[in-house]
Design an enzyme around this catalytic site. Structure first.
Site, PDB file in Angstrom:
ATOM      1  N   LYS A 194     -46.227 -48.776  72.238  1.00 46.12           N
ATOM      2  CA  LYS A 194     -45.275 -48.309  73.247  1.00 46.12           C
ATOM      3  C   LYS A 194     -43.923 -48.931  72.928  1.00 46.12           C
ATOM      4  O   LYS A 194     -43.776 -50.158  72.931  1.00 46.12           O
ATOM      5  CB  LYS A 194     -45.738 -48.709  74.644  1.00 46.12           C
ATOM      6  CG  LYS A 194     -44.734 -48.305  75.729  1.00 46.12           C
ATOM      7  CD  LYS A 194     -45.251 -48.584  77.117  1.00 46.12           C
ATOM      8  CE  LYS A 194     -44.207 -48.198  78.160  1.00 46.12           C
ATOM      9  NZ  LYS A 194     -44.681 -48.440  79.522  1.00 46.12           N
ATOM     10  N   LYS A 247     -46.291 -43.963  72.175  1.00 44.81           N
ATOM     11  CA  LYS A 247     -45.351 -43.532  73.212  1.00 44.81           C
ATOM     12  C   LYS A 247     -43.961 -44.054  72.913  1.00 44.81           C
ATOM     13  O   LYS A 247     -43.839 -45.242  72.606  1.00 44.81           O
ATOM     14  CB  LYS A 247     -45.842 -44.093  74.544  1.00 44.81           C
ATOM     15  CG  LYS A 247     -44.929 -43.832  75.709  1.00 44.81           C
ATOM     16  CD  LYS A 247     -45.476 -44.475  76.946  1.00 44.81           C
ATOM     17  CE  LYS A 247     -44.450 -44.323  78.046  1.00 44.81           C
ATOM     18  NZ  LYS A 247     -44.807 -45.006  79.236  1.00 44.81           N
TER      19      LYS A 247
END
Ligand code: PBG
Length: 322
Positions: A194, A247
């Protein structure tokens, strides 16, 4: 010319036969924002056609999604400011309306798959994913809070826990607590790679969850790094995650492909709020075609190697399939 690649593109039927990538509604997970209250469907200006729902209105919306074949949802709570504190205690309190939403949805729609968010930010008066002590986000002291949050969600009936906080060691910590409490069937989809991204802006508007000071760069990954994602993925796999998430998706297609090649676990990608908002903004100006751009975005994430995609486009995609 002996070789003419255009021959394999000459009509729709041939193109369909040689297509290397497919996309179905079964690949998609639809993010849902929640708001405590009754009869609410609140617009989010930076996320067109995405709303904050109260439970009663949400039941009708989920019904519509299920009719479109969309059966997987990830739930995010918006929390009133007066319920936030330093240690995010509301996140695991039996009063937390989010837990009631999970419980009720599973009762009304036992066949749907529900995924949660585990991170302190919606509940934290500091707006950070971890505990802030003297201006620093402290790792090990955050883990017990995340553990309590995950356990409360498991007790409410969640199918998949989604740790989005990026603290070190949290997957193993949460796995152990789940197992000790006999939630061995509850899955974990870790936000593995992320990145500290500008593309989360509309999400933070939706939940009013932006950090009150500083940024998230001491825990979320640096967009400059690719190989570091291998370290995160190795740790999450060793700690017992069931799926690895990248992400955002679009600026990180190379990372999706890297993890797909190096790890045997399913790979998912979060096509985040800013990526959705960008397509809408350009389409509103008439600068590109919304549906075509949506399809190209989603297929590119699949082509890079994602098995599942969390996307605000999920419902629109499902609608045009029907
Ligand atoms: C919070 C969280 C964020 C997103 C999912 N969980 C925002 C952040 O890390 O600041 C972003 C999702 C999106 O932009 O659609 N832990």
């Amino acid at each position: 010319m002996k070789s003419r690649p255009r021959r394999n593109r000459k009509n729709e039927v041939i193109r369909a036969m040689v297509a290397e990538t497919n996309l179905g509604v079964e690949n998609l997970i639809y993010p849902i924002f929640l708001q405590n209250g009754k009869n609410l469907k609140i617009e989010i200006p930076s996320l067109p056609n995405i709303y904050r729902w109260s439970l009663d209105s949400l039941l009708l919306e989920i019904e519509k999604c299920v009719q479109l074949g969309l059966n997987q949802f990830v739930l995010f709570p918006s929390i009133e400011e007066h319920l936030k504190n330093k240690t995010a205690t509301y996140s695991y309190s039996s009063e937390n309306y989010y837990l009631n939403v999970i419980h009720t949805l599973k009762k009304e729609f036992p066949e749907v798959v529900l995924m949660s968010d585990v991170a302190m930010d919606p509940y934290s008066s500091d707006g950070h994913d971890g505990l802030v002590v003297d201006g620093k986000i402290v790792n090990d002291e955050t883990l017990p809070i995340l553990g309590k949050m995950a356990l409360a969600q498991a007790q409410a009936g969640i199918d998949i826990i989604g740790p989005s906080d990026m603290m070190d060691g949290r997957v193993g910590y949460i796995r152990q607590i789940l197992d000790e409490n006999r939630f061995t069937d509850v899955s974990i989809m870790s936000y593995t790679a992320k990145y500290a991204s500008a593309f989360y802006g509309p999400f933070r508007d939706a939940l009013d969850s932006a950090p009150k000071s500083g940024n998230k760069k001491t825990y979320q990954m640096d967009p400059k790094n690719r190989r570091e994602a291998l370290i995160e993925a190795k740790l999450d796999m060793e700690e017992g995650t069931d799926m690895l998430m990248v992400k955002p998706a679009l600026c990180y297609l190379d990372v999706i492909s890297l993890l797909k090649e190096n790890f045997p676990l399913p790979i998912t990608a979060y096509n985040v709020s800013g990526e959705y908002a960008m397509v809408h903004a350009a389409a509103q100006k008439g600068w590109l075609n919304y549906t075509d751009a949506m399809l190209e975005v989603l297929i590119s994430i699949r082509r890079a190697g994602a098995d599942g995609i969390l996307s605000y486009f999920a419902k629109d995609f499902a609608s045009i399939q029907k």
